[in-house]
Design a protein around this motif. Structure first.
Motif, PDB file in Angstrom:
ATOM      1  N   GLN A 115       3.865 -11.691  -6.435  1.00  0.00           N
ATOM      2  CA  GLN A 115       5.230 -11.554  -5.934  1.00  0.00           C
ATOM      3  C   GLN A 115       5.306 -10.522  -4.807  1.00  0.00           C
ATOM      4  OE1 GLN A 115       7.950 -13.312  -6.762  1.00  0.00           O
ATOM      5  NE2 GLN A 115       9.233 -12.166  -5.318  1.00  0.00           N
ATOM      6  N   CYS A 116       4.634  -9.377  -5.022  1.00  0.00           N
ATOM      7  CA  CYS A 116       4.635  -8.309  -4.014  1.00  0.00           C
ATOM      8  C   CYS A 116       3.523  -8.495  -2.982  1.00  0.00           C
ATOM      9  CB  CYS A 116       4.489  -6.946  -4.681  1.00  0.00           C
ATOM     10  SG  CYS A 116       5.846  -6.509  -5.789  1.00  0.00           S
ATOM     11  N   ASN A 117       2.650  -9.461  -3.222  1.00  0.00           N
ATOM     12  CA  ASN A 117       1.535  -9.708  -2.293  1.00  0.00           C
ATOM     13  C   ASN A 117       0.659  -8.480  -2.092  1.00  0.00           C
ATOM     14  OD1 ASN A 117       1.342 -12.351  -1.506  1.00  0.00           O
ATOM     15  ND2 ASN A 117       2.849 -12.156   0.139  1.00  0.00           N
ATOM     16  N   THR A 118       0.349  -7.774  -3.166  1.00  0.00           N
ATOM     17  CA  THR A 118      -0.449  -6.555  -2.985  1.00  0.00           C
ATOM     18  C   THR A 118      -1.282  -6.244  -4.210  1.00  0.00           C
ATOM     19  OG1 THR A 118      -0.356  -4.275  -2.184  1.00  0.00           O
ATOM     20  CG2 THR A 118       1.255  -4.888  -3.848  1.00  0.00           C
ATOM     21  N   VAL A 119      -2.304  -5.410  -3.965  1.00  0.00           N
ATOM     22  CA  VAL A 119      -3.172  -4.920  -5.030  1.00  0.00           C
ATOM     23  C   VAL A 119      -2.482  -3.767  -5.752  1.00  0.00           C
ATOM     24  CG1 VAL A 119      -5.319  -3.655  -5.423  1.00  0.00           C
ATOM     25  CG2 VAL A 119      -5.309  -5.638  -3.927  1.00  0.00           C
TER      26      VAL A 119
ATOM     27  N   ARG B 209       0.197  -4.492   2.337  1.00  0.00           N
ATOM     28  CA  ARG B 209       1.608  -4.390   2.680  1.00  0.00           C
ATOM     29  C   ARG B 209       1.782  -3.696   4.023  1.00  0.00           C
ATOM     30  NH1 ARG B 209       4.309  -7.950   0.099  1.00  0.00           N
ATOM     31  NH2 ARG B 209       6.228  -6.799   0.483  1.00  0.00           N
ATOM     32  N   TYR B 210       2.965  -3.811   4.572  1.00  0.00           N
ATOM     33  CA  TYR B 210       3.278  -3.183   5.855  1.00  0.00           C
ATOM     34  C   TYR B 210       3.724  -1.732   5.676  1.00  0.00           C
ATOM     35  CZ  TYR B 210       6.202  -1.971   9.906  1.00  0.00           C
ATOM     36  OH  TYR B 210       6.774  -1.331  10.981  1.00  0.00           O
TER      37      TYR B 210
ATOM     38  N   ASN C 100       0.902 -10.271   4.512  1.00  0.00           N
ATOM     39  CA  ASN C 100       0.974  -8.908   5.024  1.00  0.00           C
ATOM     40  C   ASN C 100       1.387  -8.958   6.501  1.00  0.00           C
ATOM     41  OD1 ASN C 100       0.542  -6.334   5.969  1.00  0.00           O
ATOM     42  ND2 ASN C 100      -1.606  -6.225   5.351  1.00  0.00           N
ATOM     43  N   PRO C 101       2.517  -8.361   6.873  1.00  0.00           N
ATOM     44  CA  PRO C 101       2.966  -8.418   8.270  1.00  0.00           C
ATOM     45  C   PRO C 101       1.927  -7.884   9.266  1.00  0.00           C
ATOM     46  CG  PRO C 101       4.729  -7.628   6.861  1.00  0.00           C
ATOM     47  CD  PRO C 101       3.495  -7.682   6.005  1.00  0.00           C
ATOM     48  N   LEU C 102       1.110  -6.938   8.837  1.00  0.00           N
ATOM     49  CA  LEU C 102       0.115  -6.380   9.763  1.00  0.00           C
ATOM     50  C   LEU C 102      -0.992  -7.381  10.075  1.00  0.00           C
ATOM     51  CD1 LEU C 102      -0.293  -2.713   8.453  1.00  0.00           C
ATOM     52  CD2 LEU C 102       1.092  -3.547  10.355  1.00  0.00           C
ATOM     53  N   SER C 103      -1.337  -8.228   9.105  1.00  0.00           N
ATOM     54  CA  SER C 103      -2.427  -9.179   9.329  1.00  0.00           C
ATOM     55  C   SER C 103      -2.018 -10.293  10.293  1.00  0.00           C
ATOM     56  CB  SER C 103      -2.888  -9.784   7.997  1.00  0.00           C
ATOM     57  OG  SER C 103      -1.845 -10.536   7.402  1.00  0.00           O
ATOM     58  N   ALA C 104      -0.698 -10.416  10.534  1.00  0.00           N
ATOM     59  CA  ALA C 104      -0.215 -11.468  11.441  1.00  0.00           C
ATOM     60  C   ALA C 104       0.184 -10.901  12.806  1.00  0.00           C
ATOM     61  CB  ALA C 104       0.982 -12.176  10.810  1.00  0.00           C
TER      62      ALA C 104
END
Length: 870
Positions: free
Chosen positions: A165-169, A432-433, A471-475
């Motif tokens: 849901q949070c897209n994170t570790v 995450r961003y 992750n906004p940074l990866s895009a």
């Protein structure tokens, strides 16, 4: 009855404090009446969620009392505040509300700052920090690079907790009962390349130094000790398919009692075992289910033990016996090797598992008093005894057997001694961003390249895409694509950000030099202010934040930025704020306004359960808005209730009637001063001379002595309760008693003589000063109504004459039918009922009253108690 004008009073004094910059502090220039000694008072800084809650108010009120008191007792006090402002809620808000995290965060900070200021907290706002600002997180990146240079930061592939849901570790500590600590979603396992910090290198020191923290709660120290989990034992090489199969055990004296082996579902061998097993579907389903479960729950004693046989067998090197290998839910990868030898005869978890799956049970440590029969055992034998059927240690007491069998294992090269830790390295990567960018560049030519110091900070791009899909940074190509600082060729930036616990692992040092640009903080400033003398926060931070902060402190010491070993001298973990809830059988928790007649839900008519006391939370619909309470009663009332209703370390149950009671007290206090004329300078000087005489001379009589006794004992009580016991509620209670005492005096009699009048004024002045750390606005108003021109915070804390503070003890005789039988030593003015109780319970008088009827008890106040019996 008209209430006192709290809104006018509070706004006026907040403005004047602000205009005079009253709360700012400078280490090089202590204020008047201050000693050189410093005192650093710190409450855990808040996450800017939008509004402060009552739990915040309690935390900060406790700290503010101590900060104000210490300043008045002569200390140079540092009392800062800031914002722990990176984290998922801001990014989630960006996704849901289409607002940039920085804007959402700054808006929330502005509102919460307003709320804190209206409560009158004595923060030095010139030292305010916010961790989301580049000038702060630049130093997160710098510290990370210092760790990288010393090989304390490293990257590896690892199976990690992942919140879809949070897209994170998530770190292990951030998984609660199998769910994400932030959003509550079920956590899954995923293998990713991640950055870690070697906190394990400091495990021994983190553990050993717990014994040097005498002012920390034992509960917190025990939680950290258990989390570090140091244990001495033996690494033994069993054999699986002819290969070494190492396990760690602290009980080698039971090794001859092994009847099965068990693997953690997360063990690296599990994937291969599933591929080659005859029951791959059963194994895979079991493994995936257990991985999603909470690891702390899997460790608990009452957790149901489950497992699946792998079709594999393991050989015990000591007796060559072949035993079955299971994958079991109670085995954790975090401890040892992720595989265990199971001895059901002498371990309760193993016993329960063996009983469930009909596995053999062997007794290899016999009870010295009665023989144990495996067939009849109701549970594992975990006490000491004599080793039996245990090869070279048979016949030895098992404690002696531990050392003997360890030496034997080493001599046969079956294994070796080893110290193991439960504590694992800190996984800091987050996909995450809204966090600190990890300052690493990946170059095909040069490999992993740290960002040079002169290129810090690596700043988050403002125009990121918050669609929530990744992750906004990866895009963000403009962020990712860069040049290698070594070879100049095209390279890629790391797109992971740091765990937000990095931000709070050293923020207390940044307060010492909040505007420093060349280093995280100035060494001289940290040397002066650190360590924190009193740290205040919730017990929920006992493992995560406090352990990481201790780790960072030791690292910063090792790179010579600081010279101390621990960040926090004293620790107070304040209790929760709880409140009554309303639970509808259909709708769940509802608001009080949704409860209709006959305790029925107005939404559906279902029965409502009322009275369950639970921690305040939005989900339980039992939160209290501090703004609303302040508007209705004033900031001082909120502070007073929160500080009076419960000792700081205990839970506090919110009570509207309790708030109203605190408000009534402040109105009574205000009325007490209504008839007092403002003192002129000459009168203030006379009162000051009178105080000096009181501190040296205890020879007073009558009402003067009574006032001075009550005043002196109250000063002593309040001082001891703040300084020694930290019982703020009983300190307030003592002041309330004194206000009641002063209110009960005849105002005309208080003007009969100069000494009576001065004693009365001395009592009133003392009440104001003693109450000022708790309710600063109304006391500042009353202080100036008395005629004083200084701020209370710059006044010295009152002293007292010990002779006048002593209880006036008298002797009361006890008679039985008019004959002297015993004596009582009691304070003067002890109530009649208390004297009667003490007399009847007196051991010497009981033999004269036992078996007889007490006709009546006659009390002559201050002289005797006559018990009439027949």
């Amino acid at each position: 009855m008209e209430h006192y004008p709290f809104q006018e009073i509070e706004s006026r004094w907040q403005r004047k404090w602000r205009e005079k910059n009253l709360f700012s502090v400078n280490k090089a220039a202590p204020k008047k009446n201050q000693k050189i000694h410093k005192f650093y008072c710190l409450e855990m800084f808040p996450y800017p969620s939008g509004n402060i809650h009552i739990g915040h108010v309690r935390n900060y009120s406790i700290g503010d009392v101590l900060a104000r008191y210490k300043r008045m007792t002569g200390y140079n006090v540092l009392h800062p505040i800031g914002w722990d402002s990176f984290g998922l809620p801001a990014e989630n808000a960006a996704i849901e509300k289409n607002v940039h995290p920085a804007k959402w965060t700054s808006t929330n900070i502005a509102n919460m700052k307003r709320q804190l200021k209206q409560l009158g907290f004595s923060y030095d706002w010139s030292r305010e920090i916010a961790t989301y600002k580049p000038e702060y997180y630049r130093w997160n990146q710098w510290i990370f690079l210092q760790m990288l240079k010393r090989e304390l930061a490293y990257k590896k592939r690892a199976e990690v907790n992942y919140c879809p849901q949070c897209n994170t570790v998530l770190a292990n500590e951030q998984v609660e009962e199998g769910n994400c600590w932030r959003c509550g979603s079920t956590v899954t396992q995923k293998t990713l390349s991640q950055w870690f910090l070697k906190i394990s290198d400091y495990a021994d020191e983190l553990l050993d130094w717990l014994d040097r923290l005498p002012h920390w709660p034992e509960r917190v120290k025990l939680m950290q000790q258990n989390w570090i989990g140091k244990s001495s034992g033996v690494m033994v090489n069993f054999k699986l398919d002819g290969e070494d199969f190492p396990i760690f055990t602290t009980r080698p004296d039971t090794i001859y009692g092994v009847t099965f082996m068990a693997l953690a579902p997360e063990h690296p061998l599990v994937e291969k075992i599933i591929e080659e097993a005859g029951n791959p579907k059963e194994l895979k389903t079991f493994v995936e289910r257990v991985k999603a479960e909470d690891k702390i729950k899997r460790e608990s004693a009452d957790y149901e033990k489950e497992g699946v046989f792998t079709d594999r067998w393991v050989i015990n090197p000591l007796n060559k016996e072949k035993v079955p290998l299971y994958i079991a839910n109670f085995v954790l990868m975090e401890y040892g090797t992720g595989a265990i030898m199971a001895v059901p005869g002498h371990d309760q978890r193993d016993f329960e598992f063996a009983k469930k799956y009909d596995l053999p049970i062997k007794v290899v440590i016999q009870n010295k008093d009665r023989s144990l029969d495996p067939e009849k055992m109701k549970g594992a034998w975990v006490e000491d005894g004599i080793n039996v059927d245990s090869g070279p240690i048979s016949g030895l007491p098992n404690h002696q057997g531990i050392e003997e069998i360890t030496s034997y294992i080493e001599s046969k090269e079956f294994g070796h001694r080893e110290i193991n830790y439960r504590l694992k390295d800190w996984l800091i990567s987050r996909q995450r961003y809204w966090g600190t960018p990890i300052p690493i560049i990946y170059c095909e030519e040069c490999g992993i390249v740290p960002v040079p110091d002169d290129q810090l900070p690596v700043i988050l791009p403002e125009d990121a895409d918050f669609s929530g899909k990744e992750n906004p940074l990866s895009a963000k190509g403009s962020f990712i694509n860069t040049a290698c600082p070594r070879c100049g060729k095209a390279a890629k930036r790391e797109t992971d950000t740091m765990d937000t616990f990095i931000d709070s692992s050293w923020y207390f040092e940044r307060y010492c030099s909040p505007h420093e640009g060349g280093l995280p903080f100035k060494k001289d400033d940290a040397s002066y202010w650190m360590n924190v003398d009193q740290y205040i926060g919730g017990i929920e931070h006992a493992i995560l934040h406090l352990l990481y902060a201790r780790f960072f402190t030791k690292f910063l010491r090792d790179i010579k930025l600081i010279s101390y070993d621990e960040p926090f001298e004293r620790l107070l973990t304040q209790g929760m704020v709880t409140k009554e809830t309303y639970y509808c059988l259909k709708h769940g928790y509802i608001y009080p306004g949704d409860v209709g007649e006959n305790n029925r839900c107005s939404l559906c008519g279902s029965e409502v359960e009322i009275g369950r006391i639970e921690k305040m939370s939005k989900s339980k619909k039992n939160v209290v808005d501090p703004d609303d309470i302040v508007k209705r009663y004033g900031s001082d009332t909120v502070r007073l209730f929160i500080l009076f209703a419960s000792p700081p370390e205990k839970d506090l149950e919110w009570s509207e009637s309790g708030v109203e009671g605190s408000f009534r007290f402040l109105n009574r206090l205000y009325r007490l001063f209504k008839g007092i004329k403002k003192l002129q300078d000459k009168e203030i000087a006379r009162l000051s001379e009178f105080e000096k005489k009181v501190l040296k001379n205890g020879s007073y009589d009558g009402i003067v002595r009574e006032i001075l006794f009550f005043t002196s004992k109250t000063i002593k009580k309040v001082t001891d309760d703040i300084e020694v016991r930290f019982h703020l509620n009983t300190a307030i209670s003592a002041i309330m008693e004194m206000v009641n005492f002063l209110s009960g005096l005849d105002s005309k009699e208080m003007k009969n003589s100069s000494d009576i009048h001065l004693a009365y004024l001395y009592g009133l002045k003392s009440v104001v000063v003693l109450l000022s750390p708790f309710v600063p606005h109304i006391t500042e108003e009353l202080w100036h109504k008395l005629g004083y021109k200084s701020f209370l915070l710059n006044e010295p804390w009152p002293s007292f004459n010990p002779d006048l503070a002593k209880e006036d003890i008298i002797t009361v005789v006890i008679q039985i039918n008019g004959k002297l039988r015993s004596r009582l030593q009691v304070p003067r003015n002890t109530p009649d009922g208390e004297l009667e109780r003490l007399a009847l319970e007196n051991e010497k008088t009981k033999k004269y009253t036992e078996g007889k009827h007490v006709v009546k008890v006659i009390v002559v106040q201050g002289k005797l108690v006559n018990i009439v019996v027949k």
